[in-house]
Write an enzyme that holds these catalytic residues in place. Structure first.
Site, mmCIF file in Angstrom:
data_model
loop_
_atom_site.group_PDB
_atom_site.id
_atom_site.type_symbol
_atom_site.label_atom_id
_atom_site.label_comp_id
_atom_site.label_asym_id
_atom_site.label_seq_id
_atom_site.Cartn_x
_atom_site.Cartn_y
_atom_site.Cartn_z
ATOM 1 N N LYS A 24 1.387 -0.888 0.131
ATOM 2 C CA LYS A 24 0.146 0.069 0.201
ATOM 3 C C LYS A 24 0.655 1.446 -0.073
ATOM 4 O O LYS A 24 2.046 1.356 0.231
ATOM 5 C CB LYS A 24 -0.886 0.165 1.011
ATOM 6 C CG LYS A 24 -1.647 1.424 1.609
ATOM 7 C CD LYS A 24 -2.821 1.083 2.797
ATOM 8 C CE LYS A 24 -3.125 2.087 3.099
ATOM 9 N NZ LYS A 24 -2.273 3.039 3.521
ATOM 10 N N LYS A 40 7.820 0.922 1.171
ATOM 11 C CA LYS A 40 8.656 0.014 0.354
ATOM 12 C C LYS A 40 9.089 1.266 0.412
ATOM 13 O O LYS A 40 10.450 -0.235 0.106
ATOM 14 C CB LYS A 40 7.504 0.325 -0.464
ATOM 15 C CG LYS A 40 5.999 -0.789 -0.517
ATOM 16 C CD LYS A 40 4.859 -0.623 -2.496
ATOM 17 C CE LYS A 40 5.083 0.547 -2.756
ATOM 18 N NZ LYS A 40 4.384 0.978 -1.193
ATOM 19 N N LYS A 44 5.941 9.265 -8.201
ATOM 20 C CA LYS A 44 6.337 9.834 -7.492
ATOM 21 C C LYS A 44 7.982 10.113 -7.191
ATOM 22 O O LYS A 44 9.132 11.535 -7.001
ATOM 23 C CB LYS A 44 6.154 9.904 -5.802
ATOM 24 C CG LYS A 44 5.095 9.726 -5.354
ATOM 25 C CD LYS A 44 4.688 10.465 -4.304
ATOM 26 C CE LYS A 44 5.688 8.871 -2.686
ATOM 27 N NZ LYS A 44 4.629 7.628 -3.036
ATOM 28 N N ASP A 53 -0.943 0.101 -4.682
ATOM 29 C CA ASP A 53 -2.919 0.314 -4.546
ATOM 30 C C ASP A 53 -3.488 0.887 -5.656
ATOM 31 O O ASP A 53 -4.488 1.142 -5.244
ATOM 32 C CB ASP A 53 -3.421 1.124 -3.160
ATOM 33 C CG ASP A 53 -2.396 1.820 -3.151
ATOM 34 O OD1 ASP A 53 -2.125 3.134 -1.668
ATOM 35 O OD2 ASP A 53 -1.205 2.658 -3.562
#
Lengths: 277, 444
Positions: free
Chosen positions: A9, A14, A40, A128
């Site tokens: 998620k 991560k 990002k 996600d």
């Protein structure tokens, strides 16, 4: 060559985990490449002194994807980890999933893995977002091992179960397998039990529990991984241990995801057990 | 007929009911005649002379359109300006909104048209570009910029695209300064997908039929109609079409917005249908016109009797067409000349797409025997079992039979003049069997 994908998620940690694993694996003398698959484009930031590298898609926008050279898309970071960021469009426009597909095609075209003699590729993938583009690392020719990062919080577990659905599908078609769940601890209620219960339901196991430690934030503020910024800390050793576990893991599975109802029941059961205790 | 053939026989109304009840398994994408909403919208905006179509998405759809015969590629260069944002992979990833704004500005700089119609194809709609958000407010003084999402993957058909374009255009009519309706005037929507001299002949015949009734034609919706003239369609008392179902959406909009009478007669093919078309128009316009003593009608009645006598009363006719309007028009024409029609090769997808049209016809008493078939061999089997039928089709699959080819691109078909032309063709058809040694026969 190992291709390992880290899914989970958004905001679960991560990138922190991936960059520390890359640094720890590279410490063992292996040549590592980390590919951030998130618009990002900050997956590898802590491997490159806290600065974001130019993403493949931002370079493609400027020069055209067919004209990109290996040296442009790959940046060498801490411990000589090769860093790549897929990047993506601005929020609310275009198709980030197609961007991931395009970047993977570009890397293949440039033959980066063989050219740089990579031993381990780590894909850090936003989990996600469920369109096909972000599943590219699961498809044939890319990752063969997947680790799902989660915490004991409901939405993180839900995302993990969702990713298991994709893995179930792709696992039946190809060689990709689930290596296990990695619990990035948030100290949620019944956290260990909930993650272990989900792992068992998926037919997998918990690869590691990564404790919460302020040293992670302190190092990130310096633009470093813990392995680089606090190499002697207990947390750095945790990452080294996780890296070792992953590299020596031989227990893989095609996960058996839960239905939404089964997932709800699992959480209710774990919570009830916690309250009873 | 053999029992196997009889088993495949039914009524057209039964197919319509089955489609309405969702009891027919329709394989998507097989309806090659219909295309998608993009094509329908592009065709409608393409009628207007001072409109530039801007296709947002990949370039292929627009490029193909330039080469397709029904859109003007048959006998002349396709000169109308049209643009595309020509998506590349880059645009798919990053979105094509900036490119769209640049394209609108380019069209304005080069043409400054009265109307810019932005329509999308699949690529732009899959990634969800905010077309309206980009183009809203870009229009200049005296100019309108409109947009439609016409991606085919959403299931929107050609018909849907043309309807949506008509609705957008009706909205522009409503925004224009009000103008009075001129009594006794009528707009004619002539036969479409034809070109050149035949297009002019068909339109002229439509005008002649209306003038025969004492009506004055306000305007004809034709390729190249100026934007202002299109807006002024609203000044007519009524709308009539040679192909009602194509223009129905605009008729409905104009009836609602301006009170324009909507005449539902369609397909004036053959004398019976042509007189019915004129009669419906006259009644809608409160005219008392009796054409039975008209010398031209009397002449055509004589000619039709000769055709009927030559064909032989009650002879079977096999009608093979996928498109709905032609199916109805040809079945009525066959009966007009005393034939007993059976329709074949009807695509259920067409019935579904135009179900309201078929429902109206069935409610009005239209029906025809229907033969269900999958392959041309099955149709050949039916034709052979009928002895000496007349086959109405546009293919050469029936060597040895009398084949009336309805590929009328260069043949006048509508109205009284059209009836004369078709009767003459039918007489020739009966005398001229298809060669048993056709190329197709040899290959088979």
């Amino acid at each position: 060559m190992r291709h390992i994908a880290i899914y989970g998620k958004g905001g679960i940690g991560k990138s922190t985990l991936s960059s520390n694993l890359s640094a720890a694996i590279a410490e063992q003398g292996l040549t590592v490449m980390q590919i951030g698959c998130d618009p990002k484009a900050d997956s590898t930031k802590n491997l490159t002194g806290g600065r974001k590298i130019a993403s493949v898609l931002s370079l493609a926008e400027r020069y055209g994807i067919a004209k990109l050279e290996l040296e442009q898309v790959v940046t060498r970071g801490f411990n000589d980890v090769y860093c790549v960021e897929a990047g993506g469009p601005e929020p609310g426009i275009g198709c980030a999933g197609r961007g991931v597909i395009s970047v993977m095609d570009c890397l293949k075209e440039l033959d980066v893995f063989d050219e740089l003699k990579i031993d381990v590729v780590l894909y850090d993938v936003l989990g996600d977002v469920v369109c096909g583009g972000f599943a590219v690392p699961l498809r044939a020719g890319y990752a063969d091992q997947v680790y799902e990062v989660t915490s004991g919080e409901m939405m993180a577990l839900y995302a993990a179960n969702n990713i298991a659905r994709a893995l179930n599908r792709f696992g039946q078609r190809g060689k990709v397998r689930l290596g296990g769940l990695i619990c990035n601890q948030r100290n949620a209620f019944m956290e260990r039990e909930a993650v272990e219960a989900l792992a068992a339901s998926l037919g997998s196991r918990v690869t590691a529990f990564v404790p919460r430690d302020n040293v992670v934030q302190e190092c990130e503020m310096q633009g470093k991984t813990v392995v680089e910024g606090a190499p002697d800390s207990a947390q750095a050793n945790v990452y080294r241990s996780v890296a070792h576990t992953i590299l020596t893991n031989e227990a893989y599975s095609i996960p058996t995801p839960l239905t939404d109802d089964e997932f709800e029941e699992l959480l209710v059961r774990v919570k009830a057990e916690g309250l009873a205790a | 007929m053999t029992p196997a053939i009889e088993e495949r026989m039914g009524l057209f109304s039964e197919l319509v009911e089955a489609v309405e009840a969702d009891a027919v398994h329709i394989r998507e994408g097989l309806d090659m005649h219909q295309f998608c909403a993009y094509w329908g919208a592009h065709e409608i905006f393409g009628y207007i002379d001072d409109c530039v179509c801007l296709v947002h998405g990949t370039a292929g759809c627009m490029s193909n359109r330039r080469f397709l015969l029904p859109f003007g590629g048959a006998d002349q260069c396709h000169m109308e300006p049209q643009y595309t944002t020509a998506f590349s992979e880059h645009d798919v990833i990053f979105g094509g909104e900036r490119k769209l704004a640049e394209a609108v500005a380019l069209v304005q700089e080069r043409h400054d048209p009265r109307l810019i119609a932005v329509i999308t194809n699949c690529c732009a709609d899959i990634i969800g570009d905010d077309v309206g958000g980009v183009v809203r407010g870009m229009q200049r003084e005296g100019q309108r910029v409109v947009w439609l999402h016409t991606a085919g993957f959403t299931g929107k058909s050609y018909r849907k695209g043309s309807e949506e374009a008509f609705r957008v255009l009706a909205g522009l009519m409503a925004e224009a300064p009000a103008k009075p309706v001129v009594p006794g005037t009528i707009n004619l929507f002539p036969r479409r997908w034809i070109w050149g001299e035949n297009q002019k002949r068909e339109a002229a015949e439509g005008i002649r039929m209306l003038e025969k009734l004492g009506l004055r034609v306000n305007s004809i919706l034709r390729k190249g109609i100026p934007y202002e003239e299109f807006l002024d369609l609203r000044t007519a008392e009524a709308n009539v079409s040679q192909c009602f179902y194509w223009s129905m959406a605009l008729f409905e909009e104009m009836a609602t917005r301006f009170g324009t009478k909507s005449i539902k007669a369609s397909n004036p093919i053959g004398l019976t249908a042509s007189l019915a078309w004129m009669d419906a128009t006259a009644r809608a316009m409160n005219l008392d016109v009796d054409l039975h003593d008209d010398p031209e009608v009397a002449e055509l009645l004589d000619l039709r009797e000769r055709v009927r006598a030559r064909l032989g009363g009650g002879r079977k006719a096999v009608i093979w067409t996928q498109t709905g309007e032609k199916l109805i028009g040809l079945a009525k024409f066959a009966r007009d000349v005393g034939l007993d029609p059976i329709v074949v090769g009807v695509d259920p997808a067409v019935v579904r797409d135009k179900v309201s049209m078929f429902r109206k016809e069935v409610n009005d008493g239209f029906d025809v025997p229907l033969y269900l078939s999958n392959y041309v061999e099955e149709i050949q089997e039916l034709v052979n079992s009928l002895g000496d039928p007349v086959v109405l089709c546009n293919e050469d699959y029936f060597p040895g039979h009398a084949v009336f080819r309805y590929q009328w691109n260069d043949q006048q078909a509508y109205g009284l003049a059209g009836a004369r032309s078709l009767y003459a063709e039918m007489l020739t058809t009966v005398e001229r069997r298809r060669s048993r040694y056709s190329l197709l026969g040899e290959v088979v």
